[in-house]
Write a protein that holds these residues in place. Structure first.
Motif, PDB file in Angstrom:
ATOM      1  N   HIS A  97      48.710 -16.494  18.959  1.00  0.00           N
ATOM      2  CA  HIS A  97      49.430 -16.066  17.754  1.00  0.00           C
ATOM      3  C   HIS A  97      49.798 -17.231  16.843  1.00  0.00           C
ATOM      4  CE1 HIS A  97      49.904 -11.771  18.451  1.00  0.00           C
ATOM      5  NE2 HIS A  97      50.049 -12.047  19.729  1.00  0.00           N
ATOM      6  N   THR A  98      49.434 -18.441  17.214  1.00  0.00           N
ATOM      7  CA  THR A  98      49.698 -19.582  16.336  1.00  0.00           C
ATOM      8  C   THR A  98      48.504 -19.803  15.412  1.00  0.00           C
ATOM      9  OG1 THR A  98      48.692 -21.194  17.826  1.00  0.00           O
ATOM     10  CG2 THR A  98      51.035 -20.679  18.185  1.00  0.00           C
ATOM     11  N   GLN A  99      48.700 -20.602  14.382  1.00  0.00           N
ATOM     12  CA  GLN A  99      47.592 -20.875  13.468  1.00  0.00           C
ATOM     13  C   GLN A  99      46.438 -21.543  14.218  1.00  0.00           C
ATOM     14  OE1 GLN A  99      48.582 -23.313  10.075  1.00  0.00           O
ATOM     15  NE2 GLN A  99      46.605 -22.971   9.103  1.00  0.00           N
ATOM     16  N   PHE A 102      44.612 -19.022  16.301  1.00  0.00           N
ATOM     17  CA  PHE A 102      43.859 -18.131  15.413  1.00  0.00           C
ATOM     18  C   PHE A 102      42.555 -18.801  14.969  1.00  0.00           C
ATOM     19  CE2 PHE A 102      42.746 -16.201  11.410  1.00  0.00           C
ATOM     20  CZ  PHE A 102      43.175 -14.891  11.481  1.00  0.00           C
ATOM     21  N   ILE A 103      42.670 -20.045  14.500  1.00  0.00           N
ATOM     22  CA  ILE A 103      41.489 -20.775  14.021  1.00  0.00           C
ATOM     23  C   ILE A 103      40.502 -21.001  15.169  1.00  0.00           C
ATOM     24  CG2 ILE A 103      40.695 -22.978  13.053  1.00  0.00           C
ATOM     25  CD1 ILE A 103      42.130 -21.212  11.014  1.00  0.00           C
ATOM     26  N   ALA A 105      39.946 -19.131  17.735  1.00  0.00           N
ATOM     27  CA  ALA A 105      39.232 -17.887  18.038  1.00  0.00           C
ATOM     28  C   ALA A 105      38.194 -17.581  16.954  1.00  0.00           C
ATOM     29  CB  ALA A 105      40.218 -16.731  18.159  1.00  0.00           C
ATOM     30  N   PHE A 106      38.611 -17.668  15.719  1.00  0.00           N
ATOM     31  CA  PHE A 106      37.733 -17.224  14.630  1.00  0.00           C
ATOM     32  C   PHE A 106      36.649 -18.250  14.287  1.00  0.00           C
ATOM     33  CE2 PHE A 106      39.259 -13.207  12.856  1.00  0.00           C
ATOM     34  CZ  PHE A 106      40.409 -13.031  13.600  1.00  0.00           C
ATOM     35  N   MET A 189      40.868 -11.939  22.677  1.00  0.00           N
ATOM     36  CA  MET A 189      42.277 -12.270  22.901  1.00  0.00           C
ATOM     37  C   MET A 189      42.952 -11.141  23.666  1.00  0.00           C
ATOM     38  SD  MET A 189      43.388 -13.541  19.156  1.00  0.00           S
ATOM     39  CE  MET A 189      42.667 -14.956  18.367  1.00  0.00           C
ATOM     40  N   ALA A 305      48.812 -11.380  10.902  1.00  0.00           N
ATOM     41  CA  ALA A 305      47.504 -11.953  10.562  1.00  0.00           C
ATOM     42  C   ALA A 305      46.497 -11.708  11.680  1.00  0.00           C
ATOM     43  CB  ALA A 305      47.637 -13.448  10.285  1.00  0.00           C
ATOM     44  N   LEU A 306      46.944 -11.823  12.905  1.00  0.00           N
ATOM     45  CA  LEU A 306      46.031 -11.660  14.028  1.00  0.00           C
ATOM     46  C   LEU A 306      45.500 -10.234  14.134  1.00  0.00           C
ATOM     47  CD1 LEU A 306      44.850 -13.389  16.259  1.00  0.00           C
ATOM     48  CD2 LEU A 306      46.717 -12.704  17.730  1.00  0.00           C
ATOM     49  N   MET A 307      46.223  -9.300  13.558  1.00  0.00           N
ATOM     50  CA  MET A 307      45.783  -7.912  13.574  1.00  0.00           C
ATOM     51  C   MET A 307      44.866  -7.606  12.392  1.00  0.00           C
ATOM     52  SD  MET A 307      47.128  -6.562  16.192  1.00  0.00           S
ATOM     53  CE  MET A 307      46.769  -4.853  15.825  1.00  0.00           C
ATOM     54  N   ARG A 312      51.476 -12.908   7.108  1.00  0.00           N
ATOM     55  CA  ARG A 312      51.487 -13.886   8.191  1.00  0.00           C
ATOM     56  C   ARG A 312      52.862 -14.528   8.303  1.00  0.00           C
ATOM     57  NH1 ARG A 312      50.140 -19.464   6.434  1.00  0.00           N
ATOM     58  NH2 ARG A 312      49.871 -19.372   4.185  1.00  0.00           N
ATOM     59  N   SER A 313      53.127 -15.054   9.480  1.00  0.00           N
ATOM     60  CA  SER A 313      54.404 -15.705   9.724  1.00  0.00           C
ATOM     61  C   SER A 313      54.178 -16.889  10.640  1.00  0.00           C
ATOM     62  CB  SER A 313      55.380 -14.725  10.375  1.00  0.00           C
ATOM     63  OG  SER A 313      56.567 -15.399  10.732  1.00  0.00           O
ATOM     64  N   THR A 314      55.007 -17.896  10.477  1.00  0.00           N
ATOM     65  CA  THR A 314      54.904 -19.040  11.380  1.00  0.00           C
ATOM     66  C   THR A 314      55.568 -18.739  12.720  1.00  0.00           C
ATOM     67  OG1 THR A 314      56.935 -19.924  10.421  1.00  0.00           O
ATOM     68  CG2 THR A 314      54.855 -20.742   9.518  1.00  0.00           C
TER      69      THR A 314
ATOM     70  N   GLY B  85      38.021 -18.441   9.238  1.00  0.00           N
ATOM     71  CA  GLY B  85      39.284 -18.381   9.968  1.00  0.00           C
ATOM     72  C   GLY B  85      40.449 -18.796   9.089  1.00  0.00           C
ATOM     73  N   PHE B  88      41.067 -16.025   6.543  1.00  0.00           N
ATOM     74  CA  PHE B  88      41.752 -14.881   7.162  1.00  0.00           C
ATOM     75  C   PHE B  88      43.228 -15.214   7.380  1.00  0.00           C
ATOM     76  CE2 PHE B  88      37.621 -13.180   8.996  1.00  0.00           C
ATOM     77  CZ  PHE B  88      37.721 -11.940   8.402  1.00  0.00           C
ATOM     78  N   TYR B  89      43.466 -16.380   7.960  1.00  0.00           N
ATOM     79  CA  TYR B  89      44.845 -16.722   8.316  1.00  0.00           C
ATOM     80  C   TYR B  89      45.730 -16.813   7.081  1.00  0.00           C
ATOM     81  CZ  TYR B  89      48.803 -18.714  10.749  1.00  0.00           C
ATOM     82  OH  TYR B  89      50.058 -18.899  11.274  1.00  0.00           O
ATOM     83  N   GLU B  98      38.885  -5.090  11.201  1.00  0.00           N
ATOM     84  CA  GLU B  98      38.935  -6.274  12.064  1.00  0.00           C
ATOM     85  C   GLU B  98      39.245  -5.923  13.512  1.00  0.00           C
ATOM     86  OE1 GLU B  98      39.397  -9.635  14.143  1.00  0.00           O
ATOM     87  OE2 GLU B  98      41.170  -8.402  13.932  1.00  0.00           O
ATOM     88  N   LYS B  99      40.224  -5.062  13.727  1.00  0.00           N
ATOM     89  CA  LYS B  99      40.674  -4.856  15.105  1.00  0.00           C
ATOM     90  C   LYS B  99      39.590  -4.228  15.984  1.00  0.00           C
ATOM     91  CE  LYS B  99      43.253  -6.491  17.429  1.00  0.00           C
ATOM     92  NZ  LYS B  99      43.599  -7.893  17.234  1.00  0.00           N
ATOM     93  N   HIS B 102      36.715  -6.906  16.122  1.00  0.00           N
ATOM     94  CA  HIS B 102      37.126  -8.306  16.299  1.00  0.00           C
ATOM     95  C   HIS B 102      35.961  -9.123  16.863  1.00  0.00           C
ATOM     96  CE1 HIS B 102      39.935 -11.601  17.098  1.00  0.00           C
ATOM     97  NE2 HIS B 102      39.422 -11.682  18.315  1.00  0.00           N
ATOM     98  N   THR B 105      33.641  -9.856  13.958  1.00  0.00           N
ATOM     99  CA  THR B 105      34.342 -10.732  13.012  1.00  0.00           C
ATOM    100  C   THR B 105      34.339 -12.176  13.511  1.00  0.00           C
ATOM    101  OG1 THR B 105      35.815  -8.858  12.607  1.00  0.00           O
ATOM    102  CG2 THR B 105      36.423 -10.947  11.624  1.00  0.00           C
ATOM    103  N   CYS B 106      34.697 -12.352  14.781  1.00  0.00           N
ATOM    104  CA  CYS B 106      34.762 -13.708  15.330  1.00  0.00           C
ATOM    105  C   CYS B 106      33.367 -14.315  15.469  1.00  0.00           C
ATOM    106  CB  CYS B 106      35.477 -13.710  16.680  1.00  0.00           C
ATOM    107  SG  CYS B 106      37.252 -13.519  16.534  1.00  0.00           S
ATOM    108  N   SER B 109      32.384 -15.349  11.975  1.00  0.00           N
ATOM    109  CA  SER B 109      33.227 -16.444  11.534  1.00  0.00           C
ATOM    110  C   SER B 109      32.808 -17.756  12.220  1.00  0.00           C
ATOM    111  CB  SER B 109      34.676 -16.096  11.866  1.00  0.00           C
ATOM    112  OG  SER B 109      35.563 -16.967  11.277  1.00  0.00           O
ATOM    113  N   TRP B 110      32.535 -17.663  13.503  1.00  0.00           N
ATOM    114  CA  TRP B 110      32.104 -18.832  14.281  1.00  0.00           C
ATOM    115  C   TRP B 110      30.733 -19.315  13.788  1.00  0.00           C
ATOM    116  CZ3 TRP B 110      30.423 -18.545  20.133  1.00  0.00           C
ATOM    117  CH2 TRP B 110      30.249 -19.839  20.623  1.00  0.00           C
TER     118      TRP B 110
END
Lengths: 370, 132
Positions: A97-99, A102-103, A105-106, A189, A305-307, A312-314, B85, B88-89, B98-99, B102, B105-106, B109-110
């Protein structure tokens, strides 16, 4: 130091759980596997994951980071490790759930699964549940919510909550095929043991009151922690001192009170026992893991954001769980007082799958001793 | 240069970048790129290679992955200035499914990130000559 029979027995149970971990995570020979821990994690859990990873042929690294607050970004070192790993077993606050998570994973395909840092969990029946059973339960329940996207949740403590999720927002744990859970693929995830059916609230339809049995890192609050939800936002947190601490944790953080995700548990072997871990991360992970028990319902408050959302939130989301909800999807009672209908009254397909995978005992809910 | 042309140029050498190919190969995806102003672009990827880039709009589609953003965001991605990524973020890029997708998407993105890295190292578009 001598090894007792019970030590050896526990080690064997842990290794069995860890092997199922590797199956679920789809860990392959030659992969870079990271065990991301905090100092409070039990060494026996790390040892078991390490042994199972090596057994599969992965290259294993262990990184121990200091515990951090839910609004603190991970260090550059941890961020680099997350990006470099093929598979992460996260024993602390959920880095997914952190930036950085997230990065990873994506943009790097990192698979990231949260594991409770306590031996009693990895050695439990929940860790041995064949993933195929979870996949079938998840596929069915996801399809139901997509087809009838009207969900009503009540319980005896006064919970009365409604949401109309967008069918396109229902997941997760997608494997090689869209719309249904499967073996971990890049970017995967979740938690181990699995798992849930979840969705986001992109149309801001979440509303009502939820009287949570546990939330954040409070395993047994002095009174229910009540979230008042309007138009997709938690507009008030009520209850005892625990509610005040939750309000303090999110105060001043943009989007930290958004309804990030919600859904229900599917694993009949997850118990509602409190873990031995006393760190904040262990207790938070404990609450999150309870949301995996079949028949519970959970809420995550924070950035979405992850959904796939845009608020988004820190702050890492704060989770809360209802132990004995009644959940109606469309006109179908999916969960009745904490009992998942598919498990209470299994059909032939589910029974046949259990028979293939060792027996129908997989559908008997493990007893909670809390 | 149109968005369609930019997408064509970006994905043209996908099959020449092994890590990018590996990432996306399991998914026979039709990427539907939607912006407020430009025509909708569909990028067809099969077995880790580009098949076609067309304009038009797919209705439904089991393997369709819709991406929504301002045109400039896609241009920044194709230029290598922004990863998917990161987009998106930051909330600049959306995938409405996305869900339940996913996985796709990943994978995309990768693959895009790997392709950006390969382009940057090769000085943009000389990959075929360099046989990377």
């Amino acid at each position: 130091m001598t090894t007792t029979h019970s030590d050896a027995s526990l080690a064997a149970q842990l290794l069995d759980g860890a092997r199922n971990c590797m199956r679920f995570g789809n860990v392959k020979p030659g992969e870079e596997m990271l065990i991301l821990s905090e100092p409070s994690a039990e060494l026996s859990v790390i040892d078991a994951l390490r042994a199972a990873g090596i057994e599969v042929g992965a290259r294993v690294s262990v990184l121990v980071k200091e515990a951090s607050s839910i609004s603190e970004p991970v260090s550059p070192i941890v961020a680099a490790a997350l990006a470099a790993a093929d598979m992460v077993w996260d024993l602390g606050y959920p880095t997914a759930h952190t930036q950085a998570g997230f990065i990873a994973a994506f943009d790097h395909g990192t698979r990231n699964l949260i594991v409770r840092p306590e031996a009693q969990v990895l050695a439990s029946e929940a860790a041995l549940l064949p993933p195929e059973i979870f996949f079938l339960l998840g596929k069915r329940s996801q399809a139901l919510v997509r087809e009838f996207p009207r969900v009503h949740v009540t319980d005896r403590k006064g919970t009365d909550f409604r949401i109309e999720p967008l069918p396109s927002a229902v997941g997760p744990y997608s494997g090689l095929l869209p719309y249904e859970p499967g073996w971990a693929v890049p970017g995967y995830m979740g938690t181990f043991p699995p798992g849930t059916t979840i969705w986001g609230d992109f149309n801001f339809s979440a509303r009502g009151t939820v009287a949570l049995d546990a939330a954040y890192h409070f395993l047994s609050p002095s009174e229910p922690i009540v979230w008042v939800i309007e138009g997709g936002w938690v507009v008030d947190v009520q209850g005892g001192p625990e509610a005040d601490e939750i309000k303090s944790a999110i105060a001043g953080h943009k989007n930290a009170n958004r309804v990030a995700e919600l859904g229900f548990g599917l694993n009949p072997k997850v118990t509602l026992d409190a873990g031995a871990g006393e760190s904040r991360a262990a207790r938070s992970s404990n609450v999150l893991s309870w949301s995996r028990r079949a028949g519970t319902f959970f809420f995550g408050m924070g950035g979405n954001a992850l959904m796939g959302g845009q608020e988004r939130s820190t702050v890492v989301p704060i989770y809360g769980v209802l132990f004995e909800p009644t959940v109606t999807v469309g006109d179908t009672v999916l969960i009745d007082g904490g009992r998942l209908a598919d498990i209470s009254d299994p059909d032939d397909e589910l029974l046949a799958l259990c028979d293939q995978l060792g027996g129908r005992h997989w559908l008997r809910e493990s007893v909670t001793r809390r | 240069m149109s968005l369609q042309a930019q997408a064509s140029a970006f994905f043209a050498d996908l099959a020449e970048v092994p890590r990018a190919t590996t990432a996306i190969a399991p998914f026979p995806v039709d990427v539907q790129i939607v912006t407020p102003d430009a025509p909708v672009v569909i990028v067809q990827l099969r077995d880790g290679a580009l098949v076609a880039v067309e304009t038009g709009r797919l209705e439904g589609g089991y393997w369709k992955l819709e991406l929504d953003a301002d045109q400039r965001i896609f241009e920044l991605i194709f230029e290598g200035a922004l990863t998917m990524g990161e987009a998106f973020y930051a909330g600049h890029l959306r995938a409405p499914e996305e869900k339940p997708k996913h996985n796709i998407t990943c994978a995309l993105s990768w693959a895009v990130c790997e392709l950006q890295t390969a382009h940057r190292r090769a000085g943009a578009r000389n990959l075929l000559e360099l046989k990377i």
